[in-house]
Write an enzyme that holds these catalytic residues in place. Sequence first.
Site, PDB file in Angstrom:
ATOM      1  CG  ASP A 294      17.648  35.825  80.030  1.00 24.60           C
ATOM      2  OD1 ASP A 294      17.583  34.667  80.497  1.00 24.60           O
ATOM      3  OD2 ASP A 294      16.705  36.650  80.112  1.00 24.60           O
TER       4      ASP A 294
ATOM      5  CG  ASP B 174      14.498  34.082  78.605  1.00 26.17           C
ATOM      6  OD1 ASP B 174      15.541  34.267  77.956  1.00 26.17           O
ATOM      7  OD2 ASP B 174      14.343  34.535  79.765  1.00 26.17           O
TER       8      ASP B 174
ATOM      9  CG  HIS C 228      16.961  39.710  86.390  1.00 22.94           C
ATOM     10  ND1 HIS C 228      17.156  40.606  85.368  1.00 22.94           N
ATOM     11  CD2 HIS C 228      16.270  38.669  85.854  1.00 22.94           C
ATOM     12  CE1 HIS C 228      16.604  40.125  84.251  1.00 22.94           C
ATOM     13  NE2 HIS C 228      16.067  38.942  84.523  1.00 22.94           N
TER      14      HIS C 228
ATOM     15  CG  HIS D  85      13.831  38.811  80.967  1.00 28.28           C
ATOM     16  ND1 HIS D  85      13.760  37.430  80.907  1.00 28.28           N
ATOM     17  CD2 HIS D  85      12.558  39.267  80.912  1.00 28.28           C
ATOM     18  CE1 HIS D  85      12.487  37.057  80.827  1.00 28.28           C
ATOM     19  NE2 HIS D  85      11.733  38.160  80.827  1.00 28.28           N
TER      20      HIS D  85
HETATM   21  C1  OKP Z   1      14.407  36.008  84.703  1.00 30.02           C
HETATM   22  B1  OKP Z   1      15.430  35.661  83.607  1.00 30.02           B
HETATM   23  C2  OKP Z   1       5.880  36.512  83.898  1.00 30.02           C
HETATM   24  C3  OKP Z   1       6.625  37.843  84.024  1.00 30.02           C
HETATM   25  C4  OKP Z   1       8.076  37.616  84.184  1.00 30.02           C
HETATM   26  C5  OKP Z   1       9.995  38.200  85.600  1.00 30.02           C
HETATM   27  C6  OKP Z   1      11.041  37.853  84.618  1.00 30.02           C
HETATM   28  C7  OKP Z   1      12.302  37.335  85.242  1.00 30.02           C
HETATM   29  C8  OKP Z   1      13.185  36.697  84.195  1.00 30.02           C
HETATM   30  N1  OKP Z   1       4.804  36.370  84.787  1.00 30.02           N
HETATM   31  N2  OKP Z   1       8.754  38.602  84.948  1.00 30.02           N
HETATM   32  O1  OKP Z   1      16.028  36.779  82.991  1.00 30.02           O
HETATM   33  O2  OKP Z   1      14.962  34.757  82.608  1.00 30.02           O
HETATM   34 ZN    ZN Z   2      15.186  35.935  81.013  1.00 32.17          ZN
END
Ligand code: OKP
Ligand code: ZN
Length: 332
Positions: free
Chosen positions: A187, A276, A153, A189
């Site tokens: 990932d 994740d 990110h 995200h």
């Molecule tokens: C980073 B990576 C939970 C909400 C999560 C941020 C996500 C960042 C992910 N309280 N928001 O891509 O695993």
């Molecule tokens: Zn992630």
Amino acid sequence: MGNHRLLASYALRVLENKMQIFYTSEHSQHNPPEEIYDGVHSNYAETPDRIETIVRTLRENNYTTQEPQKFGIEHIEAVHQKQYIDFVSTRSAKLAADETLFPSYFMSDTYAPLVHGTFDAAKAAVDTALSGAQAVLDGTPAAYSLCRPPGHHAMHHAMGGYCYFNNAAIAAHFLSQHGRIAILDIDYHHGNGTQEVFYDRADVLYVSLHADPSDAYPYASGFSEENGRGEGLNATVNFPLKKSTTPEQYLKVLQEALFAVRTFSPDYLVISAGFDTFIDDPIGGLNLPAPSYKTIGSEIHKLALPTLIIQEGGYNISALGQLSSNFIKAFS
Ligand code: OKP
Ligand code: ZN
């Protein structure tokens, strides 16, 4: 190339004909107490025990790890703005051991606070990624870089989503001086930072499978219409997925992503490996059970490309070691 150099590089290949894993404990200096969402403070999900549990499980499975080498700052400057790098460096150094800073600029969201050890840990994560890239250039078929904090990110001049320096993008750019690169981001995200870095480039393909940004972080990017720009047109490919995606559906989309990688005919593959997507991940979670990661790893391994695996997310501490071991099995 002279015969002796050919022979030397052949000998090196034989010696290093197995996966190499890079790890340093320096990541643990980065341990923010909290994150903020819409003004509400909560515990920081991206904790040091994520990488520690992976390393412990890998060692139990008889893998050994190596300390990364140190690389110059110029590799970070090739991807990030100098003023931004200086900001992360000087502002972290100024903080007391118990202080946390949510800066007002150079941030894309409130998921990347600075603490005293942030710069040193983030720099060590970049070194970990680059050491893996160097091992792949030296002929090892696969390297696994246990990067923390994660990176995908991190944008040209903004931290966000637990990320400060874009480990995968920096390693991919480093490798791109030696050939065509495909980045496959699995990932949960969307890797908005990595996409941004390579959006205009034709020599680096970015392919991502992730939760539909209509209702998942980072919300503003990762839609299928985003395909790259200018010379980079069609060198960005996004596969947004419904949260209800089944393992069978996931593997079908993975085949489409792998087809895009094959069609690009890269010389090197960089994987942004986030775990994740696991069904019981506390902040992500598609419907993938632990054994799916063996299948995903072996399908990617069939590309038969020199591969650099970069650790991104994954937040289920009790499952993470198993997910990682399952994923790398085919490469080891
Ligand atoms: C980073 B990576 C939970 C909400 C999560 C941020 C996500 C960042 C992910 N309280 N928001 O891509 O695993
Ligand atoms: Zn992630």
